[in-house]
Write an enzyme that holds these catalytic residues in place. Structure first.
Site, PDB file in Angstrom:
ATOM      1  CG  ASP A 202      40.325  44.525  30.335  1.00  0.00           C
ATOM      2  OD1 ASP A 202      40.082  45.618  29.778  1.00  0.00           O
ATOM      3  OD2 ASP A 202      40.209  44.326  31.565  1.00  0.00           O
TER       4      ASP A 202
ATOM      5  NE  ARG B  43      33.402  46.565  38.008  1.00  0.00           N
ATOM      6  CZ  ARG B  43      34.136  47.013  39.020  1.00  0.00           C
ATOM      7  NH1 ARG B  43      33.658  47.940  39.832  1.00  0.00           N
ATOM      8  NH2 ARG B  43      35.341  46.555  39.240  1.00  0.00           N
TER       9      ARG B  43
ATOM     10  CE  LYS C 220      43.461  45.456  32.113  1.00  0.00           C
ATOM     11  NZ  LYS C 220      43.073  45.759  33.502  1.00  0.00           N
TER      12      LYS C 220
ATOM     13  CG  ASP D  23      39.431  40.224  31.353  1.00  0.00           C
ATOM     14  OD1 ASP D  23      39.335  39.691  32.476  1.00  0.00           O
ATOM     15  OD2 ASP D  23      39.071  41.390  31.113  1.00  0.00           O
TER      16      ASP D  23
ATOM     17  CE  LYS E 188      36.174  40.653  32.443  1.00  0.00           C
ATOM     18  NZ  LYS E 188      36.938  41.406  33.472  1.00  0.00           N
TER      19      LYS E 188
HETATM   20  N1  BES Z   1      40.256  42.102  33.689  1.00  0.00           N
HETATM   21  C1  BES Z   1      40.502  42.927  34.783  1.00  0.00           C
HETATM   22  C2  BES Z   1      40.783  42.203  36.086  1.00  0.00           C
HETATM   23  C3  BES Z   1      41.974  41.286  36.117  1.00  0.00           C
HETATM   24  C4  BES Z   1      43.112  41.680  36.783  1.00  0.00           C
HETATM   25  C5  BES Z   1      41.934  40.029  35.570  1.00  0.00           C
HETATM   26  C6  BES Z   1      44.197  40.844  36.855  1.00  0.00           C
HETATM   27  C7  BES Z   1      43.023  39.174  35.649  1.00  0.00           C
HETATM   28  C8  BES Z   1      44.158  39.592  36.296  1.00  0.00           C
HETATM   29  C9  BES Z   1      39.336  43.888  35.034  1.00  0.00           C
HETATM   30  O1  BES Z   1      38.546  44.170  33.953  1.00  0.00           O
HETATM   31  C10 BES Z   1      39.975  45.159  35.455  1.00  0.00           C
HETATM   32  O2  BES Z   1      40.585  45.787  34.649  1.00  0.00           O
HETATM   33  N2  BES Z   1      39.856  45.468  36.724  1.00  0.00           N
HETATM   34  C11 BES Z   1      40.427  46.622  37.263  1.00  0.00           C
HETATM   35  C12 BES Z   1      39.273  47.302  37.884  1.00  0.00           C
HETATM   36  C13 BES Z   1      39.275  48.735  38.010  1.00  0.00           C
HETATM   37  C14 BES Z   1      39.707  49.645  36.957  1.00  0.00           C
HETATM   38  C15 BES Z   1      37.872  49.060  38.243  1.00  0.00           C
HETATM   39  C16 BES Z   1      41.395  46.203  38.353  1.00  0.00           C
HETATM   40  O3  BES Z   1      41.094  45.278  39.069  1.00  0.00           O
HETATM   41  O4  BES Z   1      42.463  46.784  38.449  1.00  0.00           O
HETATM   42 ZN    ZN Z   2      38.565  42.738  32.420  1.00  0.00          ZN
HETATM   43 ZN    ZN Z   3      39.281  45.846  32.818  1.00  0.00          ZN
END
Ligand code: BES
Ligand code: ZN
Ligand code: ZN
Length: 502
Positions: A277, A357, A284, A294, A272
């Site tokens: 992000d 994903r 966020k 990320d 990835k």
């Molecule tokens: N990049 C994040 C996941 C992540 C979280 C990486 C913490 C490193 C540390 C991913 O793209 C994301 O935002 N995931 C969300 C998913 C949800 C909105 C579907 C998550 O895990 O909160």
């Molecule tokens: Zn991400």
């Molecule tokens: Zn994300």
């Protein structure tokens, strides 16, 4: 591109009984003892000061315990007694931890040259023993210092180990092992540097440049870069959707290593490459400041390819990296909209923060259809859910095949990059049923890491597949054992271990 965030020390190998070079310290290992610890190195050092120290009971030989005493008339200014813990419980991991504890103290005290009397461990081969010691030393000899003006020359900051002499190792399995570890660590450092540097420096274009540079540095590597036009032509609709809000172009990178051209065996790793992000329109609300990590999966793949270029093992590996940032803009892809994937399936985007994903889905289908993989392995900082489940103590692993899972878990154990298997029940697929498209991308918090993986599985065709969710292990808030703060480079050493046994 050079970030000077680490220093690979000069390694010297002194033959048995050979002359020791001048150094800041001589390191002598000890097993934990009830009364007095027992010297663990083959060449025993009989300095009276050591005997006196042991008599004093100030040093017990507990794992990672250190005691410094001063010497005269020897090439070294000091002896550091290093505790290795229980002799009966020694493992690669206890050695790594003990030698990392040593390195931390040497760096703090600014001892830059050390002579090491290696422990003799009957349960480990010379190769394994030397390897674990070298890993402990080198993995923690790192600091991302690109933006600290002259910091590491400042006498109050930790220094790097610059010269390490291994006593009693010369032209044997041990020397080979140490040299290999140094090459592997160069790949780990590259992965860490890429994670640690600014998102506005490590852009998709930058990752493409790193991939191209690898092909220039190593003749056995070949890099192909798809730019936005080519990505459009290939109809990678999900990568393009995520890139809509970006000020920069996406790239799709393919780096091939053919170490065994006669064999059809072919491992494809997918990483990835979200260079930042923000969450997109589902912006966020917390932890955004860590989101330069990320592209950790991409960094792992690039670090791995560098190591393959260096070590030239007899395996065939291709890395595939889809890369863009996930940004907020009037053009951003919108929650509720449907986009086509490379595979032809339509995806309802239910949360724009579930972007990883999406770009991985296009990469997995591309790899399945075009690269003839024997096995597919994805690395991604994919879900916060895996951090809730496992923390930084293990990487989450989802696999379609039990034998494959066993091998990967064993590689994780051997390398100290522990992986823990998480379920990939078909039942999770029900959560992603969409009324208006073939699948939706997200459906709430429950089983977040497994549901993300079941989404990815939908895009894998005809090959066993393993997925490492490295969201909790690629970037850590504080230094731990032999891992420095922030980018860890996780996955590079696990993959080298795995590929050695394919
Ligand atoms: N990049 C994040 C996941 C992540 C979280 C990486 C913490 C490193 C540390 C991913 O793209 C994301 O935002 N995931 C969300 C998913 C949800 C909105 C579907 C998550 O895990 O909160
Ligand atoms: Zn991400
Ligand atoms: Zn994300």
């Amino acid at each position: 591109m050079k970030t000077a965030s680490h220093s690979s020390p000069h390694l010297h190998f002194v033959a048995k009984g050979g002359k020791r070079p001048a150094a800041d310290a001589l390191v002598v290992p000890f097993w934990k003892g009830k009364k007095h610890p027992e010297q663990a190195s083959e060449k025993t050092f009989h300095f009276p000061v050591i005997d006196l120290t042991l008599e004093s009971d100030d040093f017990k030989g507990v794992e990672g315990e250190l005691l410094t005493v001063y010497l005269t008339g020897e090439p070294e200014k000091r002896v550091i007694l290093l505790g290795l813990g229980d002799k009966s419980k020694v493992s690669l991991e206890t050695l790594r931890r003990a030698y990392a504890a040593l390195t931390k103290i040497c760096r703090q005290k600014r001892y830059t040259s050390i002579n090491i009397a290696l422990p003799k461990v009957s349960s480990l081969s010379e190769h394994e023993n030397a390897k674990a010691v070298a890993e402990g030393l080198l993995l923690i000899n790192y600091h991302f210092s690109k933006y600290k003006t002259k910091a590491l020359e400042n006498s109050l900051e930790p220094a790097f180990l610059k010269n390490v002499s291994f006593l009693g190792l010369h032209h044997g399995a041990g020397e080979t092992a140490v040299k290999e570890v140094q090459k592997v660590c160069e790949g780990v450092y590259l992965a860490r540097d890429l994670v640690n540097d600014n998102a506005d420096f490590v852009t998709p274009r930058h990752l493409a440049e790193v991939a191209k540079q690898l092909a220039k540095d190593y003749p056995k590597l070949k890099t192909t870069v798809f730019d936005k036009k080519r990505i459009e032509k290939e109809k990678m609709g999900l990568l393009l959707a995520v890139n809509r809000g970006s000020a920069v172009e996406p790239y799709f990178l393919i780096i091939e290593y053919k170490g065994d051209p006669k064999s059809k065996d072919h491992t494809v790793v997918v990483g990835k490459g979200i260079t930042y992000d923000t969450g997109g329109l589902n912006i966020k609300t917390s932890n955004m400041e860590t989101m330069k990590c990320d592209m950790g999966g991409a960094a792992t793949c690039l670090g791995l390819m560098k190591v393959l270029g260096e070590l030239k093992p007899k395996v065939n590996v291709t890395a595939v990296i889809p890369t863009t940032d996930n940004a907020v803009d009037a053009h951003s892809y919108k929650p509720g909209d449907v986009y086509p994937s490379y595979s032809g399936k339509f995806v309802e985007m239910t949360n724009t923060d579930a972007e990883g994903r999406l770009i991985l889905a296009d990469a997995l289908s591309y790899a399945s259809r075009n690269l003839k993989p024997t096995r597919l392995i994805s690395f991604a900082t994919l879900t916060g859910a895996i951090d809730i489940a496992l923390g930084s103590e293990a990487t989450g692993l989802m696999v379609t095949d039990d034998k494959f899972a066993e091998k990967l878990i064993a590689a994780g154990e051997a390398s100290g990059e522990r992986a823990w298997r998480m379920p990939l029940f078909d039942d999770y697929r029900d959560r992603l049923k969409s009324e208006i498209a073939d699948i939706k991308s997200w459906n709430g918090r429950a089983a977040g890491a497994s549901v993300a993986a079941i989404f990815l599985k939908e895009f894998v065709e005809n090959a066993p597949w393993a997925h490492f969710d490295i969201a909790s292990t690629a970037y850590i808030p504080e230094a731990k054992r032999y891992l420095p703060k922030h980018g860890t480079g996780v996955g590079v050493r696990l993959m080298i271990e795995f590929l050695n046994k394919v």
